[in-house]
Write a protein that holds these residues in place. Structure first.
Motif, PDB file in Angstrom:
ATOM      1  N   GLU A  60       0.846  -1.197   0.000  1.00 49.33           N
ATOM      2  CA  GLU A  60       0.000   0.000   0.000  1.00 49.33           C
ATOM      3  C   GLU A  60       0.880   1.246   0.000  1.00 49.33           C
ATOM      4  O   GLU A  60       1.841   1.335   0.761  1.00 49.33           O
ATOM      5  CB  GLU A  60      -0.879   0.027   1.255  1.00 49.33           C
ATOM      6  CG  GLU A  60      -1.939  -1.040   1.288  1.00 49.33           C
ATOM      7  CD  GLU A  60      -3.208  -0.643   0.554  1.00 49.33           C
ATOM      8  OE1 GLU A  60      -3.422   0.564   0.314  1.00 49.33           O
ATOM      9  OE2 GLU A  60      -3.987  -1.537   0.235  1.00 49.33           O
ATOM     10  N   ARG A  68     -10.339   2.877   7.975  1.00 48.14           N
ATOM     11  CA  ARG A  68     -10.597   2.015   6.817  1.00 48.14           C
ATOM     12  C   ARG A  68      -9.353   1.200   6.462  1.00 48.14           C
ATOM     13  O   ARG A  68      -9.430   0.003   6.186  1.00 48.14           O
ATOM     14  CB  ARG A  68     -11.036   2.861   5.611  1.00 48.14           C
ATOM     15  CG  ARG A  68     -11.400   2.026   4.388  1.00 48.14           C
ATOM     16  CD  ARG A  68     -11.506   2.857   3.125  1.00 48.14           C
ATOM     17  NE  ARG A  68     -10.171   3.396   2.834  1.00 48.14           N
ATOM     18  CZ  ARG A  68      -9.939   4.613   2.412  1.00 48.14           C
ATOM     19  NH1 ARG A  68     -10.918   5.468   2.239  1.00 48.14           N
ATOM     20  NH2 ARG A  68      -8.704   5.019   2.160  1.00 48.14           N
ATOM     21  N   ASP A  69      -8.186   1.849   6.492  1.00 48.33           N
ATOM     22  CA  ASP A  69      -6.936   1.148   6.201  1.00 48.33           C
ATOM     23  C   ASP A  69      -6.678   0.035   7.217  1.00 48.33           C
ATOM     24  O   ASP A  69      -6.255  -1.066   6.851  1.00 48.33           O
ATOM     25  CB  ASP A  69      -5.759   2.124   6.199  1.00 48.33           C
ATOM     26  CG  ASP A  69      -5.751   3.040   4.986  1.00 48.33           C
ATOM     27  OD1 ASP A  69      -6.468   2.755   3.995  1.00 48.33           O
ATOM     28  OD2 ASP A  69      -5.029   4.057   5.027  1.00 48.33           O
ATOM     29  N   ARG A  80      -8.930  -1.607   8.949  1.00 48.64           N
ATOM     30  CA  ARG A  80      -9.883  -2.702   8.670  1.00 48.64           C
ATOM     31  C   ARG A  80      -9.423  -3.522   7.466  1.00 48.64           C
ATOM     32  O   ARG A  80      -9.480  -4.748   7.474  1.00 48.64           O
ATOM     33  CB  ARG A  80     -11.291  -2.156   8.420  1.00 48.64           C
ATOM     34  CG  ARG A  80     -11.998  -1.674   9.666  1.00 48.64           C
ATOM     35  CD  ARG A  80     -13.469  -1.383   9.423  1.00 48.64           C
ATOM     36  NE  ARG A  80     -13.725  -0.474   8.318  1.00 48.64           N
ATOM     37  CZ  ARG A  80     -13.764   0.863   8.413  1.00 48.64           C
ATOM     38  NH1 ARG A  80     -13.575   1.439   9.594  1.00 48.64           N
ATOM     39  NH2 ARG A  80     -14.017   1.604   7.355  1.00 48.64           N
ATOM     40  N   ARG A  81      -8.965  -2.850   6.429  1.00 52.01           N
ATOM     41  CA  ARG A  81      -8.486  -3.559   5.236  1.00 52.01           C
ATOM     42  C   ARG A  81      -7.277  -4.416   5.580  1.00 52.01           C
ATOM     43  O   ARG A  81      -7.188  -5.575   5.184  1.00 52.01           O
ATOM     44  CB  ARG A  81      -8.148  -2.577   4.124  1.00 52.01           C
ATOM     45  CG  ARG A  81      -7.668  -3.304   2.875  1.00 52.01           C
ATOM     46  CD  ARG A  81      -7.206  -2.449   1.699  1.00 52.01           C
ATOM     47  NE  ARG A  81      -7.012  -1.061   1.959  1.00 52.01           N
ATOM     48  CZ  ARG A  81      -7.696  -0.086   1.385  1.00 52.01           C
ATOM     49  NH1 ARG A  81      -8.647  -0.373   0.522  1.00 52.01           N
ATOM     50  NH2 ARG A  81      -7.417   1.172   1.657  1.00 52.01           N
TER      51      ARG A  81
END
Length: 63
Positions: A8, A23-24, A26-27
């Protein structure tokens, strides 16, 4: 044997707000729970230390 590596690139525009960071996370958790290794690099690291970033990726692939 299958190797899964997610790389990433985190730039300020898309990865700096609390919502984007959540969000990152969780991903990353989803990927790790499904057998992936995750590496994150900031835009600054990529642009200023590209050789170091590439060395780290190469070492991760080799391990």
């Amino acid at each position: 044997m299958s190797h899964k590596l997610a790389i990433e690139a985190d730039g300020k525009a898309f990865h700096s707000s609390p919502q984007q960071k959540a969000r990152d996370k969780r991903r990353d958790a989803f990927l790790r729970n499904n057998g992936w290794r995750v590496m994150r690099f900031s835009g600054r690291q990529i642009f200023r230390e590209l050789n170091s970033v590439l060395d780290r990726i190469e070492k991760e692939i080799s391990s």
